[in-house]
Structures are given as C-alpha cells and as structure tokens.
Write a protein that holds these residues in place. Sequence first.
Motif, PDB file in Angstrom:
ATOM      1  N   HIS A  21     -30.626  30.848  -8.431  1.00 52.45           N
ATOM      2  CA  HIS A  21     -30.936  29.684  -7.597  1.00 52.45           C
ATOM      3  C   HIS A  21     -31.673  30.010  -6.301  1.00 52.45           C
ATOM      4  CE1 HIS A  21     -28.333  27.232 -10.150  1.00 52.45           C
ATOM      5  NE2 HIS A  21     -27.458  28.215 -10.089  1.00 52.45           N
ATOM      6  N   GLY A  22     -31.836  31.288  -5.972  1.00 48.13           N
ATOM      7  CA  GLY A  22     -32.453  31.650  -4.704  1.00 48.13           C
ATOM      8  C   GLY A  22     -31.422  31.654  -3.586  1.00 48.13           C
ATOM      9  N   PRO A  23     -31.883  31.629  -2.327  1.00 51.91           N
ATOM     10  CA  PRO A  23     -30.961  31.695  -1.185  1.00 51.91           C
ATOM     11  C   PRO A  23     -29.918  30.572  -1.229  1.00 51.91           C
ATOM     12  CG  PRO A  23     -33.226  31.964  -0.462  1.00 51.91           C
ATOM     13  CD  PRO A  23     -33.281  31.558  -1.908  1.00 51.91           C
ATOM     14  N   LEU A  24     -28.689  30.938  -0.837  1.00 57.81           N
ATOM     15  CA  LEU A  24     -27.557  30.011  -0.903  1.00 57.81           C
ATOM     16  C   LEU A  24     -26.919  29.836   0.462  1.00 57.81           C
ATOM     17  CD1 LEU A  24     -25.779  31.661  -3.984  1.00 57.81           C
ATOM     18  CD2 LEU A  24     -27.415  29.763  -4.034  1.00 57.81           C
ATOM     19  N   MET A  39     -17.727  25.405  -0.983  1.00 53.64           N
ATOM     20  CA  MET A  39     -18.757  24.907  -1.903  1.00 53.64           C
ATOM     21  C   MET A  39     -20.026  25.720  -1.700  1.00 53.64           C
ATOM     22  SD  MET A  39     -17.203  22.340  -3.393  1.00 53.64           S
ATOM     23  CE  MET A  39     -18.344  21.108  -3.937  1.00 53.64           C
ATOM     24  N   CYS A  40     -20.681  26.062  -2.792  1.00 50.79           N
ATOM     25  CA  CYS A  40     -21.879  26.887  -2.770  1.00 50.79           C
ATOM     26  C   CYS A  40     -23.080  26.026  -3.162  1.00 50.79           C
ATOM     27  CB  CYS A  40     -21.700  28.042  -3.754  1.00 50.79           C
ATOM     28  SG  CYS A  40     -23.067  29.199  -3.768  1.00 50.79           S
ATOM     29  N   TYR A  41     -24.100  26.024  -2.312  1.00 47.64           N
ATOM     30  CA  TYR A  41     -25.279  25.184  -2.521  1.00 47.64           C
ATOM     31  C   TYR A  41     -26.557  26.008  -2.358  1.00 47.64           C
ATOM     32  CZ  TYR A  41     -21.975  21.432  -1.325  1.00 47.64           C
ATOM     33  OH  TYR A  41     -20.901  20.591  -1.269  1.00 47.64           O
ATOM     34  N   PRO A  42     -27.671  25.534  -2.956  1.00 46.48           N
ATOM     35  CA  PRO A  42     -28.960  26.128  -2.593  1.00 46.48           C
ATOM     36  C   PRO A  42     -29.180  25.903  -1.091  1.00 46.48           C
ATOM     37  CG  PRO A  42     -29.179  24.764  -4.553  1.00 46.48           C
ATOM     38  CD  PRO A  42     -27.814  24.506  -3.988  1.00 46.48           C
ATOM     39  N   ARG A  43     -29.623  26.924  -0.398  1.00 45.22           N
ATOM     40  CA  ARG A  43     -29.717  26.866   1.059  1.00 45.22           C
ATOM     41  C   ARG A  43     -30.598  25.722   1.552  1.00 45.22           C
ATOM     42  NH1 ARG A  43     -30.596  32.438   4.099  1.00 45.22           N
ATOM     43  NH2 ARG A  43     -28.879  32.899   2.694  1.00 45.22           N
ATOM     44  N   ASP A  44     -31.667  25.414   0.831  1.00 44.36           N
ATOM     45  CA  ASP A  44     -32.576  24.371   1.304  1.00 44.36           C
ATOM     46  C   ASP A  44     -32.169  22.963   0.854  1.00 44.36           C
ATOM     47  OD1 ASP A  44     -33.194  24.677  -1.369  1.00 44.36           O
ATOM     48  OD2 ASP A  44     -35.356  24.842  -1.071  1.00 44.36           O
ATOM     49  N   PRO A  62     -24.832  32.664   4.355  1.00 50.78           N
ATOM     50  CA  PRO A  62     -24.064  32.105   5.471  1.00 50.78           C
ATOM     51  C   PRO A  62     -22.913  31.219   4.992  1.00 50.78           C
ATOM     52  CG  PRO A  62     -26.275  31.156   5.404  1.00 50.78           C
ATOM     53  CD  PRO A  62     -26.200  32.173   4.324  1.00 50.78           C
ATOM     54  N   PHE A  63     -21.821  31.250   5.758  1.00 49.75           N
ATOM     55  CA  PHE A  63     -20.622  30.468   5.444  1.00 49.75           C
ATOM     56  C   PHE A  63     -20.337  29.548   6.628  1.00 49.75           C
ATOM     57  CE2 PHE A  63     -16.271  29.314   4.968  1.00 49.75           C
ATOM     58  CZ  PHE A  63     -16.006  29.362   3.606  1.00 49.75           C
ATOM     59  N   PHE A  90     -20.216  19.757  -7.450  1.00 46.34           N
ATOM     60  CA  PHE A  90     -21.555  20.014  -6.928  1.00 46.34           C
ATOM     61  C   PHE A  90     -21.763  21.470  -6.553  1.00 46.34           C
ATOM     62  CE2 PHE A  90     -20.749  15.513  -5.872  1.00 46.34           C
ATOM     63  CZ  PHE A  90     -21.707  14.962  -6.716  1.00 46.34           C
ATOM     64  N   SER A  91     -20.740  22.286  -6.645  1.00 47.75           N
ATOM     65  CA  SER A  91     -20.853  23.689  -6.280  1.00 47.75           C
ATOM     66  C   SER A  91     -21.495  24.464  -7.430  1.00 47.75           C
ATOM     67  CB  SER A  91     -19.464  24.246  -5.954  1.00 47.75           C
ATOM     68  OG  SER A  91     -19.566  25.482  -5.300  1.00 47.75           O
ATOM     69  N   LEU A  92     -22.391  25.384  -7.098  1.00 45.95           N
ATOM     70  CA  LEU A  92     -23.220  26.060  -8.104  1.00 45.95           C
ATOM     71  C   LEU A  92     -22.462  26.918  -9.102  1.00 45.95           C
ATOM     72  CD1 LEU A  92     -26.255  27.139  -5.893  1.00 45.95           C
ATOM     73  CD2 LEU A  92     -26.167  25.282  -7.570  1.00 45.95           C
ATOM     74  N   GLU A  93     -21.263  27.354  -8.769  1.00 50.21           N
ATOM     75  CA  GLU A  93     -20.543  28.235  -9.695  1.00 50.21           C
ATOM     76  C   GLU A  93     -19.888  27.479 -10.847  1.00 50.21           C
ATOM     77  OE1 GLU A  93     -17.197  27.008  -6.984  1.00 50.21           O
ATOM     78  OE2 GLU A  93     -19.344  27.317  -6.803  1.00 50.21           O
ATOM     79  N   GLY A  94     -19.815  26.163 -10.782  1.00 52.62           N
ATOM     80  CA  GLY A  94     -19.138  25.356 -11.803  1.00 52.62           C
ATOM     81  C   GLY A  94     -19.504  25.692 -13.237  1.00 52.62           C
ATOM     82  N   PRO A  95     -20.798  25.754 -13.568  1.00 45.05           N
ATOM     83  CA  PRO A  95     -21.175  26.064 -14.960  1.00 45.05           C
ATOM     84  C   PRO A  95     -20.770  27.463 -15.426  1.00 45.05           C
ATOM     85  CG  PRO A  95     -23.003  25.025 -13.804  1.00 45.05           C
ATOM     86  CD  PRO A  95     -21.947  25.332 -12.779  1.00 45.05           C
ATOM     87  N   GLU A  96     -20.374  28.322 -14.499  1.00 42.73           N
ATOM     88  CA  GLU A  96     -19.962  29.688 -14.855  1.00 42.73           C
ATOM     89  C   GLU A  96     -18.510  29.737 -15.337  1.00 42.73           C
ATOM     90  OE1 GLU A  96     -22.310  32.080 -14.747  1.00 42.73           O
ATOM     91  OE2 GLU A  96     -23.727  30.636 -13.895  1.00 42.73           O
ATOM     92  N   GLY A  97     -17.786  28.609 -15.238  1.00 43.14           N
ATOM     93  CA  GLY A  97     -16.385  28.574 -15.671  1.00 43.14           C
ATOM     94  C   GLY A  97     -15.406  29.146 -14.661  1.00 43.14           C
TER      95      GLY A  97
END
Length: 109
Positions: A21-24, A39-44, A62-63, A90-97
């Motif tokens: 996803h690029g920078p987070l 929650m982890c999101y694309p930085r932009d 960044p956190f 909405f957090s990016l890790e969701g599809p990873e289980g």
Amino acid sequence: MKKVLATESALKLIKKLVSKHGPLLFHQSGGCCDGSSPMCYPRDEFLIGDSDVCLGEIGGTPFYMNKKQYEYWKHTQLIIDVVQGRGGMFSLEGPEGVRFLTRSKVFPT
C-alpha cells in the motif's frame, strides 16, 4: 523511553502492508469498537488534525492518538502487537486475517 513500540510480528506485518500500500500511518482514536484499536491506513488517505498527538514511529510508520484518548494513556508505553482475527473494517490488515492490538505497560516513576 519511547511512547510506542512494536513487536517483531507487528513490524513484519507493517513491512508487508507498506509493500502493498505504500507509506502508512496508525491512528487510535479511543471510544468503543474500532476506535479502541490501532487502525492502519494509507498515509495520504487519513487526515491528521489538531486533536491528534504523534507518539512516535513503529517500522517507519507514524503512530497518532486522539488527544483525549492520550490523556488516559500518557503514563504508559504502548506496545503494538498482532493477533489472529478480524479487526477494524477500515484498517489495512483486515484482509490478512489478523489485527493490530495495543498492549501497554506503565512507565516507571
């Protein structure tokens, strides 16, 4: 002493998510349900505002935490970990289980 750290498992997952996803960035807002988890999101794609505090970086990411939530956590060191199961939708890790989880320990006085 750092305010936020990550376990090796979390660092590996962050690296994997950055490659996809690029920078987070991480944001923990407080409240119930998804808001109480990091929650982890694309930085932009997530706007940080005046009501957010940057606690540091984990894996070059960044956190941030909502100021009101930070008032409850300011005497603790946050340790971001990964556990099996679904997290915030909405957090990016969701599809990873898996999902990110905040553990904490009180700073020595």
